[in-house]
Write an enzyme that holds these catalytic residues in place. Structure first.
Site, PDB file in Angstrom:
ATOM      1  CD  GLU A  14      -2.808   0.415   2.625  1.00  0.00           C
ATOM      2  OE1 GLU A  14      -2.361  -0.407   3.458  1.00  0.00           O
ATOM      3  OE2 GLU A  14      -3.825   1.057   2.819  1.00  0.00           O
ATOM      4  N   GLY A  80     -10.956  -3.670  10.270  1.00  0.00           N
ATOM      5  CA  GLY A  80     -12.128  -4.548  10.315  1.00  0.00           C
ATOM      6  C   GLY A  80     -13.310  -3.761  10.878  1.00  0.00           C
ATOM      7  CB  ILE A 173     -10.724  -8.472  15.561  1.00  0.00           C
ATOM      8  CG1 ILE A 173      -9.927  -7.655  16.587  1.00  0.00           C
ATOM      9  CG2 ILE A 173     -12.067  -8.941  16.136  1.00  0.00           C
ATOM     10  CD1 ILE A 173      -9.563  -8.377  17.867  1.00  0.00           C
ATOM     11  CD  GLU A 195      -1.011  -1.355  12.310  1.00  0.00           C
ATOM     12  OE1 GLU A 195      -2.118  -0.959  11.898  1.00  0.00           O
ATOM     13  OE2 GLU A 195      -0.601  -2.517  12.146  1.00  0.00           O
ATOM     14  CG  ASP A 218     -11.449  -7.560   8.003  1.00  0.00           C
ATOM     15  OD1 ASP A 218     -11.860  -7.652   9.163  1.00  0.00           O
ATOM     16  OD2 ASP A 218     -10.372  -6.988   7.701  1.00  0.00           O
TER      17      ASP A 218
HETATM   18  N1  ADE Z   1      -6.902  -4.692   9.878  1.00  0.00           N
HETATM   19  C1  ADE Z   1      -7.775  -5.030   8.911  1.00  0.00           C
HETATM   20  N2  ADE Z   1      -8.709  -5.868   9.375  1.00  0.00           N
HETATM   21  C2  ADE Z   1      -8.434  -6.085  10.677  1.00  0.00           C
HETATM   22  C3  ADE Z   1      -9.010  -6.877  11.682  1.00  0.00           C
HETATM   23  N3  ADE Z   1     -10.078  -7.621  11.448  1.00  0.00           N
HETATM   24  N4  ADE Z   1      -8.428  -6.865  12.921  1.00  0.00           N
HETATM   25  C4  ADE Z   1      -7.340  -6.115  13.145  1.00  0.00           C
HETATM   26  N5  ADE Z   1      -6.741  -5.361  12.237  1.00  0.00           N
HETATM   27  C5  ADE Z   1      -7.275  -5.336  10.998  1.00  0.00           C
END
Ligand code: ADE
Length: 251
Positions: A14, A80, A173, A195, A218
């Site tokens: 990215e 997420g 997660i 982060e 997600d």
């Molecule tokens: N970054 C992108 N998806 C995430 C998730 N489900 N948990 C933690 N960091 C993420």
């Protein structure tokens, strides 16, 4: 004072796309990290891959401030979704950051940052607003101008922009149980990542304005793992490049 914009990204690919936007580039290596110094639109900036997790991102953010003297910091990456109604491809810009895995009870309350007397770190209102304008401009132009038609179809992209709380912790997660645990205690959180709150704490302590921009990759449940890899390659990289170039155009 001349602005010197720090740009951190959570994924190497990215941030490679963002590095490609720089002119007059110089590469500096410190602590196994590559910092690319240069200009975008004639504004000085330093771009780096944060690496994953709170400790790694803290090191990178601290170096950006202390070694490169950044005056503003933008963090870009994926997250997420926790809040209902957020869908893959949506964009969340931080108002407040919190560490969902921080717990020094009984000395202090749950999630409280030791010796800082607070649970949340606010992002800078001006940078947050600027990032919001940049994303709104891009969404008005249409997502098909940022990513391929195939990706729009595959991920059913119809992105919307949201402002709110982002929670960070040293965990990816991907279960309904963990997702619900966080939401029960921090019901206002829109999304989770690994982060943002660490970078926020660095910026708070050094007095550097910052904001965090996250694309939902997600839904932080049992589907999280499957969706994630494909989304980064097909969507997140292009989003990051577009968002950062629009921010630098508006600066
Ligand atoms: N970054 C992108 N998806 C995430 C998730 N489900 N948990 C933690 N960091 C993420």
């Amino acid at each position: 004072m001349m602005r010197n914009i720090g740009i951190l990204g959570a994924m190497a690919q990215e941030i490679d796309e963002v590095k490609a936007l720089l002119t007059e580039k110089t590469i500096v290596k410190i602590a196994n990290r590559e910092f690319v110094v240069g200009k975008i639109n004639n504004v000085r900036c330093v771009v780096a891959f944060s690496k994953w997790g709170k400790v790694a991102a803290t090191i990178t953010a601290t170096l950006l401030v202390q070694e490169f003297g950044v005056t503003d910091l933008f963090f870009i990456g994926t997250a997420g979704a926790l809040a209902d109604g957020l869908k893959v491809g949506d964009i969340v810009i931080s108002k407040r950051l919190v560490q969902h895995d921080l717990d020094a009870r009984p000395m202090i309350s749950r999630f409280e940052l030791p010796l800082l007397n607070r649970i949340y770190v606010n992002s800078d209102p001006e940078l947050t607003d600027l990032a919001g304008k940049a994303v709104s401009n891009l969404l008005e132009r249409g997502v098909e101008n940022m990513v391929s038609d195939a990706a729009v179809k595959e991920f059913n992209l119809a992105p919307t922009l949201h402002f709110g709380d982002i929670a960070s912790g040293d965990q990816f997660i991907n279960s309904d149980v963990k997702r619900k645990e966080i939401l029960d205690l921090l019901p206002d959180v829109l999304c989770v990542e690994m982060e943002g709150a660490a970078v926020a704490q660095v910026c708070l302590e050094f007095g550097v304005p910052f904001t965090v921009i996250r694309t939902i990759s997600d839904t932080a449940d049992h589907n999280a793992r499957v969706d994630f890899g494909r989304f980064i390659v097909e969507v997140a990289n292009a989003y990051s490049r577009a968002v950062i170039s629009e921010i630098m155009r508006l600066l």
